[in-house]
Design a protein around this motif. Structure first.
Motif, PDB file in Angstrom:
ATOM      1  N   THR A   1       0.848  -1.195   0.000  1.00 41.85           N
ATOM      2  CA  THR A   1       0.000   0.000   0.000  1.00 41.85           C
ATOM      3  C   THR A   1       0.885   1.247   0.000  1.00 41.85           C
ATOM      4  O   THR A   1       1.772   1.391   0.842  1.00 41.85           O
ATOM      5  CB  THR A   1      -0.913   0.032   1.246  1.00 41.85           C
ATOM      6  OG1 THR A   1      -1.739  -1.140   1.246  1.00 41.85           O
ATOM      7  CG2 THR A   1      -1.796   1.273   1.240  1.00 41.85           C
ATOM      8  N   PHE A   2       0.620   2.124  -0.974  1.00 46.58           N
ATOM      9  CA  PHE A   2       1.290   3.420  -1.041  1.00 46.58           C
ATOM     10  C   PHE A   2       0.312   4.492  -0.568  1.00 46.58           C
ATOM     11  O   PHE A   2      -0.871   4.458  -0.933  1.00 46.58           O
ATOM     12  CB  PHE A   2       1.720   3.748  -2.474  1.00 46.58           C
ATOM     13  CG  PHE A   2       2.867   2.920  -2.985  1.00 46.58           C
ATOM     14  CD1 PHE A   2       4.171   3.320  -2.779  1.00 46.58           C
ATOM     15  CD2 PHE A   2       2.634   1.742  -3.681  1.00 46.58           C
ATOM     16  CE1 PHE A   2       5.238   2.564  -3.261  1.00 46.58           C
ATOM     17  CE2 PHE A   2       3.680   0.978  -4.171  1.00 46.58           C
ATOM     18  CZ  PHE A   2       4.994   1.391  -3.956  1.00 46.58           C
TER      19      PHE A   2
ATOM     20  N   SER B   1       1.165   7.897  -0.924  1.00 43.10           N
ATOM     21  CA  SER B   1       1.530   9.155  -1.576  1.00 43.10           C
ATOM     22  C   SER B   1       1.833   8.899  -3.039  1.00 43.10           C
ATOM     23  O   SER B   1       2.322   7.826  -3.416  1.00 43.10           O
ATOM     24  CB  SER B   1       2.751   9.776  -0.892  1.00 43.10           C
ATOM     25  OG  SER B   1       3.208  10.909  -1.602  1.00 43.10           O
ATOM     26  N   SER B   2       1.566   9.903  -3.855  1.00 44.87           N
ATOM     27  CA  SER B   2       1.901   9.818  -5.281  1.00 44.87           C
ATOM     28  C   SER B   2       3.244  10.484  -5.571  1.00 44.87           C
ATOM     29  O   SER B   2       3.757  10.399  -6.683  1.00 44.87           O
ATOM     30  CB  SER B   2       0.801  10.483  -6.118  1.00 44.87           C
ATOM     31  OG  SER B   2       0.651  11.849  -5.744  1.00 44.87           O
ATOM     32  N   SER B   3       3.820  11.154  -4.559  1.00 42.95           N
ATOM     33  CA  SER B   3       5.072  11.893  -4.756  1.00 42.95           C
ATOM     34  C   SER B   3       6.256  11.058  -4.290  1.00 42.95           C
ATOM     35  O   SER B   3       6.952  11.394  -3.324  1.00 42.95           O
ATOM     36  CB  SER B   3       5.024  13.216  -3.988  1.00 42.95           C
ATOM     37  OG  SER B   3       3.941  13.997  -4.405  1.00 42.95           O
ATOM     38  N   ILE B   4       6.470   9.954  -4.978  1.00 44.49           N
ATOM     39  CA  ILE B   4       7.554   9.038  -4.619  1.00 44.49           C
ATOM     40  C   ILE B   4       8.421   8.773  -5.851  1.00 44.49           C
ATOM     41  O   ILE B   4       7.915   8.464  -6.936  1.00 44.49           O
ATOM     42  CB  ILE B   4       7.016   7.692  -4.088  1.00 44.49           C
ATOM     43  CG1 ILE B   4       6.171   7.903  -2.822  1.00 44.49           C
ATOM     44  CG2 ILE B   4       8.167   6.747  -3.770  1.00 44.49           C
ATOM     45  CD1 ILE B   4       5.560   6.624  -2.281  1.00 44.49           C
ATOM     46  N   GLU B   5       9.708   8.883  -5.668  1.00 48.61           N
ATOM     47  CA  GLU B   5      10.650   8.532  -6.725  1.00 48.61           C
ATOM     48  C   GLU B   5      10.998   7.051  -6.558  1.00 48.61           C
ATOM     49  O   GLU B   5      11.656   6.656  -5.593  1.00 48.61           O
ATOM     50  CB  GLU B   5      11.913   9.389  -6.626  1.00 48.61           C
ATOM     51  CG  GLU B   5      12.925   9.113  -7.717  1.00 48.61           C
ATOM     52  CD  GLU B   5      14.185   9.947  -7.582  1.00 48.61           C
ATOM     53  OE1 GLU B   5      15.195   9.596  -8.230  1.00 48.61           O
ATOM     54  OE2 GLU B   5      14.163  10.936  -6.817  1.00 48.61           O
TER      55      GLU B   5
ATOM     56  N   PRO C   1      -2.217   5.805  -4.916  1.00 50.68           N
ATOM     57  CA  PRO C   1      -2.943   6.967  -5.441  1.00 50.68           C
ATOM     58  C   PRO C   1      -2.831   7.050  -6.966  1.00 50.68           C
ATOM     59  O   PRO C   1      -1.886   6.523  -7.567  1.00 50.68           O
ATOM     60  CB  PRO C   1      -2.225   8.164  -4.785  1.00 50.68           C
ATOM     61  CG  PRO C   1      -1.541   7.600  -3.594  1.00 50.68           C
ATOM     62  CD  PRO C   1      -1.165   6.201  -3.968  1.00 50.68           C
ATOM     63  N   LYS C   2      -3.773   7.720  -7.586  1.00 49.46           N
ATOM     64  CA  LYS C   2      -3.825   7.806  -9.039  1.00 49.46           C
ATOM     65  C   LYS C   2      -2.577   8.437  -9.642  1.00 49.46           C
ATOM     66  O   LYS C   2      -2.164   8.081 -10.742  1.00 49.46           O
ATOM     67  CB  LYS C   2      -5.068   8.598  -9.466  1.00 49.46           C
ATOM     68  CG  LYS C   2      -6.384   7.893  -9.188  1.00 49.46           C
ATOM     69  CD  LYS C   2      -7.564   8.732  -9.636  1.00 49.46           C
ATOM     70  CE  LYS C   2      -8.898   8.010  -9.343  1.00 49.46           C
ATOM     71  NZ  LYS C   2     -10.060   8.837  -9.751  1.00 49.46           N
ATOM     72  N   GLY C   3      -1.976   9.357  -8.935  1.00 54.65           N
ATOM     73  CA  GLY C   3      -0.836  10.080  -9.490  1.00 54.65           C
ATOM     74  C   GLY C   3       0.481   9.332  -9.460  1.00 54.65           C
ATOM     75  O   GLY C   3       1.463   9.774 -10.070  1.00 54.65           O
ATOM     76  N   LEU C   4       0.526   8.201  -8.769  1.00 51.56           N
ATOM     77  CA  LEU C   4       1.796   7.470  -8.651  1.00 51.56           C
ATOM     78  C   LEU C   4       2.046   6.663  -9.926  1.00 51.56           C
ATOM     79  O   LEU C   4       1.258   5.802 -10.305  1.00 51.56           O
ATOM     80  CB  LEU C   4       1.764   6.524  -7.444  1.00 51.56           C
ATOM     81  CG  LEU C   4       3.047   5.721  -7.208  1.00 51.56           C
ATOM     82  CD1 LEU C   4       4.240   6.628  -6.951  1.00 51.56           C
ATOM     83  CD2 LEU C   4       2.866   4.751  -6.043  1.00 51.56           C
ATOM     84  N   LYS C   5       3.170   6.960 -10.568  1.00 57.26           N
ATOM     85  CA  LYS C   5       3.521   6.277 -11.807  1.00 57.26           C
ATOM     86  C   LYS C   5       4.622   5.255 -11.542  1.00 57.26           C
ATOM     87  O   LYS C   5       5.602   5.551 -10.875  1.00 57.26           O
ATOM     88  CB  LYS C   5       3.976   7.303 -12.847  1.00 57.26           C
ATOM     89  CG  LYS C   5       2.878   8.283 -13.249  1.00 57.26           C
ATOM     90  CD  LYS C   5       3.376   9.277 -14.286  1.00 57.26           C
ATOM     91  CE  LYS C   5       2.253  10.236 -14.695  1.00 57.26           C
ATOM     92  NZ  LYS C   5       2.725  11.227 -15.709  1.00 57.26           N
ATOM     93  N   PHE C   6       4.433   4.081 -12.082  1.00 55.34           N
ATOM     94  CA  PHE C   6       5.399   2.999 -11.886  1.00 55.34           C
ATOM     95  C   PHE C   6       6.474   2.958 -12.972  1.00 55.34           C
ATOM     96  O   PHE C   6       7.361   2.107 -12.941  1.00 55.34           O
ATOM     97  CB  PHE C   6       4.672   1.654 -11.787  1.00 55.34           C
ATOM     98  CG  PHE C   6       3.832   1.546 -10.552  1.00 55.34           C
ATOM     99  CD1 PHE C   6       4.419   1.320  -9.323  1.00 55.34           C
ATOM    100  CD2 PHE C   6       2.460   1.697 -10.621  1.00 55.34           C
ATOM    101  CE1 PHE C   6       3.644   1.235  -8.173  1.00 55.34           C
ATOM    102  CE2 PHE C   6       1.686   1.611  -9.473  1.00 55.34           C
ATOM    103  CZ  PHE C   6       2.275   1.379  -8.250  1.00 55.34           C
TER     104      PHE C   6
ATOM    105  N   ARG D   1      -6.336   1.812  -7.662  1.00 54.78           N
ATOM    106  CA  ARG D   1      -6.090   3.241  -7.525  1.00 54.78           C
ATOM    107  C   ARG D   1      -7.045   3.865  -6.502  1.00 54.78           C
ATOM    108  O   ARG D   1      -8.220   3.532  -6.460  1.00 54.78           O
ATOM    109  CB  ARG D   1      -6.243   3.950  -8.878  1.00 54.78           C
ATOM    110  CG  ARG D   1      -5.203   3.538  -9.912  1.00 54.78           C
ATOM    111  CD  ARG D   1      -3.807   3.965  -9.501  1.00 54.78           C
ATOM    112  NE  ARG D   1      -2.830   3.686 -10.552  1.00 54.78           N
ATOM    113  CZ  ARG D   1      -1.552   4.040 -10.490  1.00 54.78           C
ATOM    114  NH1 ARG D   1      -1.123   4.705  -9.413  1.00 54.78           N
ATOM    115  NH2 ARG D   1      -0.713   3.744 -11.449  1.00 54.78           N
ATOM    116  N   THR D   2      -6.484   4.754  -5.684  1.00 53.28           N
ATOM    117  CA  THR D   2      -7.309   5.410  -4.649  1.00 53.28           C
ATOM    118  C   THR D   2      -7.461   6.890  -4.945  1.00 53.28           C
ATOM    119  O   THR D   2      -6.736   7.453  -5.748  1.00 53.28           O
ATOM    120  CB  THR D   2      -6.659   5.246  -3.283  1.00 53.28           C
ATOM    121  OG1 THR D   2      -5.332   5.794  -3.282  1.00 53.28           O
ATOM    122  CG2 THR D   2      -6.586   3.792  -2.879  1.00 53.28           C
TER     123      THR D   2
END
Length: 288
Positions: free
Chosen positions: A244-245, A247-251, A269-274, A287-288
């Protein structure tokens, strides 16, 4: 080096006029079983008793303030030791390869640092209470302590350095306080019995392979405070089923879940890109 390599020396009493036991003083006295240190001694220096493979016990008097680098390394028969509150400094690799060391006690302490490799390869060490004065655990501090089952890190500690608990294969639980901000590279690598761990919201970064091959870890929650996750952070966590994440602001580093074949669900979250790395086959992203 006054008694260094005296392989037939069995015991010795140091006179009360001595204040410092110098570098390699009893180095590799392989038959030495016991020694009495007088209360006049304030410093036990580098490699002083290193490779005293028959030494089973030693009492450090409360006059001692510093213990040197590799002082007791490879004392393979030493089973327990008490560090008096007078000691303010212990050198790197001091108890390295004390294979029989089961217990170490700090009745009270002013130590602020547990240095590099301090208890590395202490295969018999089952538990230890880290003094509340300690602010940092340096690299390899408890690496390869294969009998260590649980440990509580005091709230004074702010960082866990690289390889700090790596290959502690019996470690089933550990409490990380909210004072810790960094979990460094390879910190918990191959802690194969660690089934769960809570990352506090104070942590901002997880290093490269910091949980690599934690094969019993089943789920993990990444708090919103974390801004970076290193390469292969959770690689080969073969029992990991849920991540579970918050935050979307993760490198995200390369292949954070490499060979996590049982990973079924990632909640993020929707903004987190893999990015370009591939998630394990059949992993579902909610997605949350």
């Amino acid at each position: 080096k006054c008694f260094s390599l005296c392989s037939s020396l069995i015991e010795i009493t140091i006179p009360p006029s001595i204040m410092v036991i110098g570098d390699e003083c009893f180095y590799r006295c392989e038959s030495l079983t016991q020694i009495t240190i007088p209360s006049s001694v304030t410093s036990i220096e580098n490699e002083c008793f290193a490779n005293c493979i028959s030494l089973t016990q030693i009492t450090i008097p409360s006059s001692v303030t510093s213990i040197g680098y590799r002082c007791f390394s490879f004392c393979s028969s030493l089973k327990q030791i008490t560090i008096p509150s007078s000691v303010t400094s212990i050198g790197a690799f001091c108890f390295h390869n004390c294979e029989s060391l089961e217990q170490i006690t700090f009745p009270s302490s002013s130590l602020t640092l547990l240095r590099m490799g301090l208890f590395e390869n202490c295969f018999s060490l089952r538990q230890i209470e880290i003094p509340s004065s300690v602010a940092s655990l340096e690299s390899q501090c408890f690496s390869q302590c294969k009998s260590l089952q649980q440990i509580t890190i005091p709230s004074s500690v702010t960082s866990l350095d690289y390889f700090c608990f790596s290959y502690c294969s019996s470690l089933t639980q550990i409490t990380i306080p909210s004072s810790v901000t960094t979990i460094s590279d390879f910190c918990f690598e191959s802690c194969s019995s660690l089934a769960q761990i809570t990352i506090p919201s104070s942590v901002t970064s997880l290093g490269t392979k910091s949980f690599h091959n934690c094969s019993s870890l089943s789920q993990i929650t990444i708090p919103s405070s974390v801004t970076s996750i290193g390469d292969e952070c959770f690689s080969q966590c073969t029992s990991l089923t849920q991540v579970t994440f918050n935050s979307s602001s993760i490198e995200l580093g390369k292949k954070p879940f490499y060979k996590c074949k049982e990973l079924k669900t990632i909640t993020a979250p929707k903004g987190l890109k893999f990015g370009k790395f591939k998630l394990p086959f059949r992993t579902k992203v909610n997605r949350t």
